[in-house]
Scaffold this motif. Sequence first.
Motif, PDB file in Angstrom:
ATOM      1  N   HIS A   1       0.835  -1.199   0.000  1.00 49.40           N
ATOM      2  CA  HIS A   1       0.000   0.000   0.000  1.00 49.40           C
ATOM      3  C   HIS A   1       0.869   1.247   0.000  1.00 49.40           C
ATOM      4  O   HIS A   1       1.798   1.353   0.787  1.00 49.40           O
ATOM      5  CB  HIS A   1      -0.907   0.030   1.227  1.00 49.40           C
ATOM      6  N   ASP A   2       0.514   2.194  -0.873  1.00 42.49           N
ATOM      7  CA  ASP A   2       1.236   3.460  -0.883  1.00 42.49           C
ATOM      8  C   ASP A   2       0.824   4.269   0.345  1.00 42.49           C
ATOM      9  O   ASP A   2      -0.368   4.462   0.602  1.00 42.49           O
ATOM     10  CB  ASP A   2       0.897   4.238  -2.170  1.00 42.49           C
ATOM     11  N   ILE A   3       1.806   4.705   1.118  1.00 43.62           N
ATOM     12  CA  ILE A   3       1.466   5.429   2.350  1.00 43.62           C
ATOM     13  C   ILE A   3       1.745   6.917   2.250  1.00 43.62           C
ATOM     14  O   ILE A   3       1.602   7.638   3.234  1.00 43.62           O
ATOM     15  CB  ILE A   3       2.223   4.848   3.570  1.00 43.62           C
ATOM     16  N   VAL A   4       2.143   7.402   1.082  1.00 44.79           N
ATOM     17  CA  VAL A   4       2.395   8.837   0.963  1.00 44.79           C
ATOM     18  C   VAL A   4       1.087   9.589   1.198  1.00 44.79           C
ATOM     19  O   VAL A   4       0.051   9.241   0.659  1.00 44.79           O
ATOM     20  CB  VAL A   4       2.973   9.173  -0.423  1.00 44.79           C
TER      21      VAL A   4
ATOM     22  N   ASN B   1       0.143   8.750  12.449  1.00 51.32           N
ATOM     23  CA  ASN B   1      -0.529   7.703  13.227  1.00 51.32           C
ATOM     24  C   ASN B   1      -1.110   6.622  12.324  1.00 51.32           C
ATOM     25  O   ASN B   1      -1.142   5.442  12.683  1.00 51.32           O
ATOM     26  CB  ASN B   1      -1.590   8.296  14.148  1.00 51.32           C
ATOM     27  N   GLN B   2      -1.524   7.014  11.103  1.00 52.63           N
ATOM     28  CA  GLN B   2      -2.046   6.006  10.170  1.00 52.63           C
ATOM     29  C   GLN B   2      -0.918   5.125   9.655  1.00 52.63           C
ATOM     30  O   GLN B   2      -1.100   3.930   9.445  1.00 52.63           O
ATOM     31  CB  GLN B   2      -2.747   6.705   8.997  1.00 52.63           C
ATOM     32  N   ILE B   3       0.248   5.735   9.489  1.00 49.66           N
ATOM     33  CA  ILE B   3       1.393   4.953   9.016  1.00 49.66           C
ATOM     34  C   ILE B   3       1.818   3.956  10.083  1.00 49.66           C
ATOM     35  O   ILE B   3       2.133   2.796   9.792  1.00 49.66           O
ATOM     36  CB  ILE B   3       2.551   5.894   8.609  1.00 49.66           C
ATOM     37  N   LEU B   4       1.758   4.379  11.353  1.00 51.12           N
ATOM     38  CA  LEU B   4       2.076   3.446  12.436  1.00 51.12           C
ATOM     39  C   LEU B   4       1.097   2.273  12.408  1.00 51.12           C
ATOM     40  O   LEU B   4       1.472   1.120  12.598  1.00 51.12           O
ATOM     41  CB  LEU B   4       2.005   4.135  13.794  1.00 51.12           C
ATOM     42  N   GLU B   5      -0.150   2.603  12.125  1.00 49.73           N
ATOM     43  CA  GLU B   5      -1.167   1.553  12.059  1.00 49.73           C
ATOM     44  C   GLU B   5      -0.848   0.543  10.963  1.00 49.73           C
ATOM     45  O   GLU B   5      -1.129  -0.636  11.108  1.00 49.73           O
ATOM     46  CB  GLU B   5      -2.521   2.207  11.772  1.00 49.73           C
ATOM     47  N   ARG B   6      -0.236   1.034   9.870  1.00 46.01           N
ATOM     48  CA  ARG B   6       0.142   0.136   8.775  1.00 46.01           C
ATOM     49  C   ARG B   6       1.401  -0.666   9.100  1.00 46.01           C
ATOM     50  O   ARG B   6       1.854  -1.449   8.285  1.00 46.01           O
ATOM     51  CB  ARG B   6       0.408   0.935   7.493  1.00 46.01           C
TER      52      ARG B   6
ATOM     53  N   GLY C   1       1.238   6.787  17.111  1.00 45.87           N
ATOM     54  CA  GLY C   1      -0.083   6.269  16.800  1.00 45.87           C
ATOM     55  C   GLY C   1      -1.253   7.029  17.388  1.00 45.87           C
ATOM     56  O   GLY C   1      -2.402   6.636  17.188  1.00 45.87           O
ATOM     57  N   VAL C   2      -1.002   8.107  18.128  1.00 46.25           N
ATOM     58  CA  VAL C   2      -2.130   8.857  18.685  1.00 46.25           C
ATOM     59  C   VAL C   2      -2.721   9.742  17.592  1.00 46.25           C
ATOM     60  O   VAL C   2      -2.003  10.491  16.932  1.00 46.25           O
ATOM     61  CB  VAL C   2      -1.671   9.727  19.872  1.00 46.25           C
TER      62      VAL C   2
END
Lengths: 265, 582
Positions: free
Chosen positions: A68-71, A76-81, B447-448
């Motif tokens: 998945h492209d994360i740009v 926080n969404q990138i950490l989730e990925r 992640g917050v």
Amino acid sequence: MSAQPLLQIRNLSKAFGGLMAIQELDFHVNKDEIVSLIGPNGAGKTTFFNLVTGMIPPDAGQIVVDGHDIVGLRPNQILERGVARTFQNVRLFPNMTVLENVLIGQHTRTGTGPVGAILRTPAFRRQEEQAVEKAKETLAFFGSRLVGYRFDQPANVLSYANRRRLEIARAMASEPKLLLLDEPTAGMNPRETAELTELVAKLRDEQGFTICLIEHDMRVVGRVSDRVVVLDYGTKIAEGSYHEVANDERVVEAYLGTKAGKAAS
Amino acid sequence: MAARFHRPDPRRTVVLGIAGGLTAVFLSAIGMVEEFIKRSLVDPEVVLGYVTIALVPFVFAYVVARPPPVREGIAPVRPGPLTLAAGAVAGLLTASVVSLFVVITTEVNVRGVLQNVSPPLLETLTFHRGVGQGVVWLLVGGTLIGAGGAAVHLIPARYRRPVVLAVVWVLIFGLLQVLIAQIFRGLKVGDTVNPFLYKGSRGLTIHGAITVWIAAFLIALSLEGQREAMRRRLAEATPAVRRNYMLVGLAVALLILAVTPQILGNFLSEVLDLAGIFLLMALGLNIVVGYAGLLDLGYVAFFAVGAYTGAVLTSPSSPEWNPAFTFWAAIPFIMVAAALAGIIVGTPVLRMRGDYLAIVTLGFGEIARILFLSDALKPYFGGAQGIIRVPNISIGPVEFVTSQDFFYIIYALAIVLIYVSWALQHSRVGRAWMAMREDETVAEVMGVNIVAAKLQAFIIGAILASLGGALFAHKIGSIFPHSFNIVVSITVLMCVIVGGMGSIPGVILGAIVLVGAPELLREFSEFKFLLYGALLIFMMQMKPEGLIPSRQRAQELHQDEAAQDAWLRREALGDTEPEPAK
């Protein structure tokens, strides 16, 4: 090696004003690999980490994590990925306890909101207990250093080396696929460095993290890396095993110089 | 080894002595001494005015003579004759500056600039004995008081705190005569105790003062060292035992709350009601500022939204639309309105930090007040006329009319909100707020979701304040825009900062002391903000973590040091041992 790299970067560029921090960089990390990123000061290594974790937006290029492209995603969404990092100049939450620091790492892996917290629902209690349990397990990875009475101490009373360890624990707690370590041994004494080098290997072998680290200590780089990538002025000037890179003329010229000979021996 | 005697730094002595003199002159020139001279603490001689001005050389001399803290590797020093001398010199210097002030102002009329420097003030400062003799008295008195301040250090350590505390208690008993006499009356012993302690409204009697001092001294002496022991016992207790302690503590607190309004009577309950309403707001602001670290200077906006929503919905004479709900039926609507207000304020400031956030929220606070005052919204909120006839709150047939009745509603809600604050603090949400407060960038990388966390803080803080506002409307019975000015925001912020940011007990103490005490000392209300300002500066310099710091900051320094030492020892031993097998 799996068919598709865990982290695939194509044509990444970032300029600060007229300064090209990263120029058309292609880079990849395969699953279960330990890749070291080296290069002289100002080569763009930390900028690279900042780009991958979404702290600053790239000017051009693709950053693909697990397909998945994360740009454009928020950090926080990138950490989730599944991308977690540590910082060169340890950035803990100094007034929070050791345990709370690790619990923050689990923030995206848990999900109760204010209402559950106020009503203390069974689901909330269960999740809280599990989170604490898991945080303690994570800290136990570092032996007896961060357990017991340490759990409830504020992070700012820890020794320097322990702060570095805690930062790694915090990143581990977010269950990342890819762990980015920014100079994990900076400022440590030789004994601590040796110990941390072993830990980095264990992080991959026992915990199953894929690791990309920035490191200046060539002994560490030589001991843990599957592959070394050398950056200079934002571009990749060499890539390969430690010995290939250490003997590469351009690398020697740009950065390692005579130091490489000493370090490699 | 015998410790050396302490030799106070002469330069410091002179500088602080003169600084003390300037402080005393300042207090005189703003009229504080003259205003306080009317208030008697202990009949007949000890009046607040003289106590205030005498405290200056006392405190400065105390600071001058304080020996340096004992540190490792530095031989400890103990106070000796030079300590006393330094205190006396500082006191003399302070008195000299005041004397100079007296002499100059006797010769030169400065009333055009300093209105309060009046002949009566000069007479007060010279003890009604004329300038020549007065100055001599000033210098002698200053020297003695200075020596007295330094002499505190000569008291054996075990007795030092009790002695000083007991004097403070005598002053408190004198200053808060209204409160204390009423407590004794409420406890049905007023007829015997009060005439013994107090002489009419002229403060304590002499034997009363001595009794209070002895009692306070003995109590303080017996408690000395107990606190540490108790804390240790609590820390070592098993969770079950600790739970029992907590339940007992809770029961005692509830019992005290239940009888408080009956003992205190109507006027003092009124004071506590006001403090309680500020407590509700302070609990809300504690979430926004203390936990989430978002400095909100316009917090009064949410208070106003709660008050107006409650008033419009419940008052039978609210201008445009008057459903005349009961208070209880209005609560959900108040909370929704407050949540919306939280979103309205929170959304535009999501990307702002620190100073910018403070300035923008300051603006929002004023906007709220001006909106409620505006002609455009007059049909709904009554403009400057406000909304009147907000009904009393009732539960079934029981109507809460007096301040004493209201006390129960306010503090019942306070208990609920204290629980809510505690529950949020110890949860995933609270941890996210604290992480954001400590380092917003890292919190986001770990992640917050910053947007969600900030909005949650604003919304929950707004709801808490709005409940306080609604109770305020019902308590006063009518609301006007001018009740919602910036001073409310500042006062609430003071409660949070002085009490201890992020600390629930601190916030409770802050609200009771900072809102309750000025109501009791109304006669001196013109100095309220001066004292607030001085207190704020003092707190920021000396105790930025607040009176009762939150758990994280309360970590006892020596505990940490002891733990660290133990750890270091282990580390050192570990060095000689073989590395554990990897």
